[in-house]
Design a protein around this motif. Structure first.
Motif, PDB file in Angstrom:
ATOM      1  N   GLY A  25       0.830  -1.288   0.118  1.00 59.91           N
ATOM      2  CA  GLY A  25      -0.009   0.101  -0.135  1.00 59.91           C
ATOM      3  C   GLY A  25       0.877   1.221   0.063  1.00 59.91           C
ATOM      4  N   VAL A  71      -0.751  -1.766  -4.643  1.00 60.80           N
ATOM      5  CA  VAL A  71      -0.914  -0.288  -5.028  1.00 60.80           C
ATOM      6  C   VAL A  71      -1.214  -0.276  -6.651  1.00 60.80           C
ATOM      7  N   ARG A 125      -2.646   5.770  -0.643  1.00 53.23           N
ATOM      8  CA  ARG A 125      -3.811   6.820  -0.767  1.00 53.23           C
ATOM      9  C   ARG A 125      -3.630   8.317  -0.336  1.00 53.23           C
ATOM     10  N   TRP A 126      -2.360   8.755   0.082  1.00 48.04           N
ATOM     11  CA  TRP A 126      -2.222  10.047   0.377  1.00 48.04           C
ATOM     12  C   TRP A 126      -1.272  10.875  -0.829  1.00 48.04           C
ATOM     13  N   ASP A 288      -7.780  16.910   3.427  1.00 43.47           N
ATOM     14  CA  ASP A 288      -8.299  16.497   2.130  1.00 43.47           C
ATOM     15  C   ASP A 288      -8.593  17.416   0.861  1.00 43.47           C
TER      16      ASP A 288
END
Length: 337
Positions: A25, A71, A125-126, A288
């Protein structure tokens, strides 16, 4: 790889450490540029919830170099930016939708290894695609994201008058966002003439040179005798916050945006706030806002040309900090590992 490594507050060295290996990930990227900002000065001093030992640097842009298991959506050679801020998802604040106020907030470059290194790892995810931006633009994604969160905190009404005190990179980005949003007029006040010239080029309606001794504030009275609907203190100086409140219009809002020392205090009249229905609010960071920030950079709504004033090699990290802290010509300072 070479990296800036702090063993404790104010104690660091540029040294060789093993290249990081991405786990499931995660993405490893070769850092092209990493911005240095006022937060890094606070991290250097051991405040801003920094955890040591630490490699700081929370404004990175780089090229994907290795991809961990599981990923998808990224490829080797792709330019990306990484937000680096995440909540635990389990504390009371996270569960009520306030992830930025997480009681166990993590931030790459503050609580974990950041971008003042040749390579950096971040959860996929970042990470966000920045392949269509130059690195000199993309390195401003994090400051732009923070500024967007600040505007969200303000929620300016159409036709508002806005005053931004402070013409550093985030101050000028905030001024641009307000000018392209609901504000009818935007005034920027700062001590530096060359930064005010940049503010005017970026679309500020009025620029006012103020001094750290309080000089120049009378000119703000001329522009807005009854005060401004929105006043943003983007300086990180408590003395400015003290003066800023007096320039807020009845029913207006003061946004505390700059990072002061935790021990700083400001005096104000509770009756004045009560009688004039003044709102005082803060904007801490972002969690976000990267997609919106990248969209603003891509569209040109946030202009960046001229913001970067100094570029240092990683070996010159100490000079980069000194420049940011005390060089009046410094604007955006970046490290090129």
């Amino acid at each position: 790889m070479k990296a800036v490594v702090y063993s404790a507050p104010t104690e660091f060295e540029v040294t060789d450490i093993p290249d990081p290996v991405p786990g499931p990930g995660e993405i490893r990227f070769r850092v092209e540029l990493a911005g240095v900002c006022g937060t890094d000065l606070h991290v250097h001093d051991g405040t801003f919830f920094a955890e040591f030992p630490l490699t700081p640097g929370h404004e990175p842009v780089g090229i994907v170099d290795a991809i961990g298991e599981g990923v998808e959506g990224f490829e080797i050679g792709q330019r990306i930016v990484a937000t680096g801020v995440g909540g635990c998802g389990e504390c009371e604040n996270c569960r009520r939708g306030k992830r930025l106020l997480c009681t166990s907030l993590t931030a790459l470059g503050v609580t974990g290894p950041g971008g003042f290194a040749e390579y950096m790892i971040a959860p996929a995810r970042w990470c966000f695609d920045a392949s269509d931006l130059d690195p000199e633009q993309a390195v401003l994604a994090e400051p732009t994201a923070c500024a967007i969160h600040g505007v969200e905190r303000l929620a300016p009404r159409p036709g508002s008058s806005a005053l931004v005190i402070g013409a550093g990179p985030t101050g000028l980005i905030l001024a641009q966002l307000l000018a392209h949003g609901n504000a009818a007029t935007v005034t920027v006040a700062a001590p530096s003439a060359h930064k005010l010239e940049l503010a005017a080029r970026f679309g500020a309606d009025e620029v006012v040179r103020i001094g750290r001794d309080g000089s120049g504030y009378d000119e703000l009275r001329r522009i807005a005798p009854n005060g401004f609907d929105i006043v943003v203190d983007a300086t990180g100086a408590a003395s400015v916050t003290q003066r800023a409140l007096g320039h807020v219009r009845d029913g207006g809002t003061l946004l505390v945006y700059g990072v002061t020392d935790p021990s700083d205090t400001v005096e104000f009249s509770p009756f004045d706030v009560y009688r004039r229905e003044i709102t005082i609010t803060g904007s801490f960071a972002q969690i976000d806002s990267f997609p919106a920030a990248l969209a603003a950079l891509r569209s040109g709504r946030v202009a960046t040309e001229g913001l970067i004033s100094h570029v240092f090699a990683i070996e010159d990290f100490e000079q980069a900090l000194s420049t940011l802290r005390s060089d009046p010509t410094a604007h955006k300072v970046v490290i090129r590992p």
